[in-house]
Write a protein that holds these residues in place. Sequence first.
Motif, mmCIF file in Angstrom:
data_model
loop_
_atom_site.group_PDB
_atom_site.id
_atom_site.type_symbol
_atom_site.label_atom_id
_atom_site.label_comp_id
_atom_site.label_asym_id
_atom_site.label_seq_id
_atom_site.Cartn_x
_atom_site.Cartn_y
_atom_site.Cartn_z
ATOM 1 N N LEU A 263 103.783 67.893 -10.909
ATOM 2 C CA LEU A 263 102.396 67.447 -10.750
ATOM 3 C C LEU A 263 101.769 67.244 -12.124
ATOM 4 C CD1 LEU A 263 100.733 66.831 -8.207
ATOM 5 C CD2 LEU A 263 99.459 68.899 -8.669
ATOM 6 N N ASP A 264 102.018 66.077 -12.676
ATOM 7 C CA ASP A 264 101.462 65.749 -13.988
ATOM 8 C C ASP A 264 99.943 65.577 -13.874
ATOM 9 O OD1 ASP A 264 101.637 64.801 -16.782
ATOM 10 O OD2 ASP A 264 100.919 62.942 -15.898
ATOM 11 N N GLY A 265 99.241 66.102 -14.874
ATOM 12 C CA GLY A 265 97.776 65.982 -14.872
ATOM 13 C C GLY A 265 97.132 66.975 -13.924
ATOM 14 N N SER A 266 97.793 68.115 -13.726
ATOM 15 C CA SER A 266 97.321 69.030 -12.669
ATOM 16 C C SER A 266 95.914 69.569 -12.947
ATOM 17 C CB SER A 266 98.313 70.162 -12.440
ATOM 18 O OG SER A 266 98.557 70.856 -13.631
ATOM 19 N N SER A 267 95.451 69.460 -14.208
ATOM 20 C CA SER A 267 94.067 69.889 -14.452
ATOM 21 C C SER A 267 93.071 68.924 -13.804
ATOM 22 C CB SER A 267 93.797 70.048 -15.947
ATOM 23 O OG SER A 267 94.153 68.879 -16.617
ATOM 24 N N ASN B 113 93.151 60.943 -26.715
ATOM 25 C CA ASN B 113 92.105 61.963 -26.588
ATOM 26 C C ASN B 113 91.380 62.057 -27.933
ATOM 27 O OD1 ASN B 113 90.529 64.240 -26.473
ATOM 28 N ND2 ASN B 113 91.992 65.405 -25.234
ATOM 29 N N TRP C 214 90.769 57.075 -21.040
ATOM 30 C CA TRP C 214 91.566 58.318 -21.091
ATOM 31 C C TRP C 214 91.450 59.024 -19.748
ATOM 32 C CZ3 TRP C 214 95.490 59.775 -23.721
ATOM 33 C CH2 TRP C 214 95.893 61.101 -23.756
ATOM 34 N N ALA D 282 95.812 62.325 -17.497
ATOM 35 C CA ALA D 282 97.066 62.478 -16.746
ATOM 36 C C ALA D 282 97.927 61.315 -17.218
ATOM 37 C CB ALA D 282 96.842 62.397 -15.245
ATOM 38 N N MET D 283 99.018 61.629 -17.912
ATOM 39 C CA MET D 283 99.847 60.561 -18.487
ATOM 40 C C MET D 283 100.252 59.549 -17.419
ATOM 41 S SD MET D 283 103.470 60.972 -20.404
ATOM 42 C CE MET D 283 104.034 59.778 -21.596
ATOM 43 N N PHE E 268 99.101 53.661 -25.319
ATOM 44 C CA PHE E 268 98.799 55.051 -24.957
ATOM 45 C C PHE E 268 99.444 55.929 -26.014
ATOM 46 C CE2 PHE E 268 100.674 58.970 -23.425
ATOM 47 C CZ PHE E 268 99.606 59.622 -22.830
ATOM 48 N N TYR F 153 99.737 60.186 -27.414
ATOM 49 C CA TYR F 153 99.365 61.583 -27.658
ATOM 50 C C TYR F 153 100.107 61.942 -28.941
ATOM 51 C CZ TYR F 153 96.832 65.696 -26.398
ATOM 52 O OH TYR F 153 95.898 66.690 -26.399
ATOM 53 N N LYS G 201 102.110 67.540 -27.703
ATOM 54 C CA LYS G 201 101.683 68.006 -26.379
ATOM 55 C C LYS G 201 102.672 67.629 -25.264
ATOM 56 C CE LYS G 201 98.550 68.828 -22.976
ATOM 57 N NZ LYS G 201 97.198 69.237 -22.707
ATOM 58 N N LEU G 202 103.183 66.405 -25.312
ATOM 59 C CA LEU G 202 103.940 65.905 -24.154
ATOM 60 C C LEU G 202 105.412 66.311 -24.218
ATOM 61 C CD1 LEU G 202 102.276 62.385 -23.878
ATOM 62 C CD2 LEU G 202 101.681 64.503 -22.693
ATOM 63 N N GLU H 123 108.289 63.966 -19.384
ATOM 64 C CA GLU H 123 107.215 62.970 -19.513
ATOM 65 C C GLU H 123 107.639 61.797 -20.401
ATOM 66 O OE1 GLU H 123 103.256 65.732 -18.967
ATOM 67 O OE2 GLU H 123 104.314 65.948 -20.851
HETATM 68 P P1 AFP Z 1 98.699 68.976 -17.289
HETATM 69 O O1 AFP Z 1 99.756 68.471 -16.336
HETATM 70 O O2 AFP Z 1 98.991 70.323 -17.779
HETATM 71 O O3 AFP Z 1 97.327 68.817 -16.750
HETATM 72 O O4 AFP Z 1 98.798 68.063 -18.617
HETATM 73 C C1 AFP Z 1 98.782 66.693 -18.515
HETATM 74 C C2 AFP Z 1 99.242 66.129 -19.808
HETATM 75 O O5 AFP Z 1 100.445 66.713 -20.211
HETATM 76 C C3 AFP Z 1 99.395 64.615 -19.762
HETATM 77 O O6 AFP Z 1 99.655 64.125 -18.487
HETATM 78 C C4 AFP Z 1 98.105 64.093 -20.341
HETATM 79 O O7 AFP Z 1 98.236 62.857 -20.979
HETATM 80 C C5 AFP Z 1 97.714 65.180 -21.301
HETATM 81 O O8 AFP Z 1 98.278 66.379 -20.810
HETATM 82 C C6 AFP Z 1 96.222 65.337 -21.409
HETATM 83 O O9 AFP Z 1 95.962 66.238 -22.408
HETATM 84 P P2 AFP Z 1 94.458 66.606 -22.879
HETATM 85 O O10 AFP Z 1 93.905 67.488 -21.801
HETATM 86 O O11 AFP Z 1 94.674 67.317 -24.166
HETATM 87 O O12 AFP Z 1 93.699 65.340 -23.005
#
Ligand code: AFP
Length: 329
Positions: free
Chosen positions: A105-109, A196, A230, A233-234, A248, A250, A262-263, A268
């Motif tokens: 689940l990418d972008g789970s936040s 970002n 932005w 979520a990638m 795009f 990061y 980060k990625l 990813e």
């Molecule tokens: P999560 O899956 O932990 O939410 O992270 C998503 C991710 O790895 C990628 O999908 C986004 O491009 C990136 O993080 C977003 O990162 P920021 O919150 O630092 O913008």
Amino acid sequence: MQTLAENLTSQAISPTLEKLILTLANTSKEISHAVRHGALAGVLGATEQENVQGETQKKLDIITNDMLKDALKADGKVRGIASEEEDYVVEADANGEFLVCFDPLDGSSNIDINSLVGTIFSVLPAPAGELTENSFLQAGRNQVAAGYVLYGPSTMLALTTGQGVQLFTLNPETNEFLLTDGAMAISKDTGEFAINMSNQRFWEAPMQTYISDLLLGKIGPREKSFNMRWIAAMVGDVHRVLCRGGIFTYPTDNKNPEKPYKLRLMYEANPMAFLVEQAGGKASTGYETIMDIQPTEIHQRVAVILGSANEVDMCLEYHAQDYSEEPSL
Ligand code: AFP
């Protein structure tokens, strides 16, 4: 419209890979169902647990990870699994032909704000012998398939088996993926970037300079206005790049010197790089082509710059310059 199964049959791939892709697609339909029910199913919010990378796991990270793990173990042709949410590689079938790496689940936040999330997967050939982490440490160039499922207003599957990129849309009435774009192509040029910006002060000089020049628009050296998006979520950002072009990134940053990227390469960067290259785009770290990186560990992270070929090349020109004489920005 062609179904996913019909489309796979028309591709030059083995029946076992065809079956594995259907396993991944069918599981994504169940994930789509869980995501759609959200708060009604009590699946939103965080758990008390952290993954091996020290990130708090959302309930849906764990639920979707288990769904994919169970389905892949039952597929019969999967030798092993590596997931962003698993500390170690997971053994599946002793006779399996494939290794599958995934971010369930990418972008789970984004989940708790009802915004875009997705599943990303990468399929590698399984080497002979005992299954260890080393079995997975193959360059992205070795991938035999990769894709993502985007859980948005509609659920979409973007797939490559090295024969271009096909886009399928889930028909909610029949629960069937139908081909809606047989050859996704990324425009060579773009006027849109995704980064970002809150990390600006932490980037290296090449990225600082490149983005500053984009922001200067028509009055800067690029003599052209750029727009920014932005999604965080990638999967959503790369989908936009595949649909209408863009760059795009990061990039490397020094916010936390112990974590300059980060990625994740295996879950990813590699699968997205395979898709982007197959759609005519480029994917690099700034110094190295992503698909050619020899991984050293399954959870390793990398800098990512991908998208419209001419714009990625332009960004790489900034990375090729010498900034040692310039004051830091
Ligand atoms: P999560 O899956 O932990 O939410 O992270 C998503 C991710 O790895 C990628 O999908 C986004 O491009 C990136 O993080 C977003 O990162 P920021 O919150 O630092 O913008």
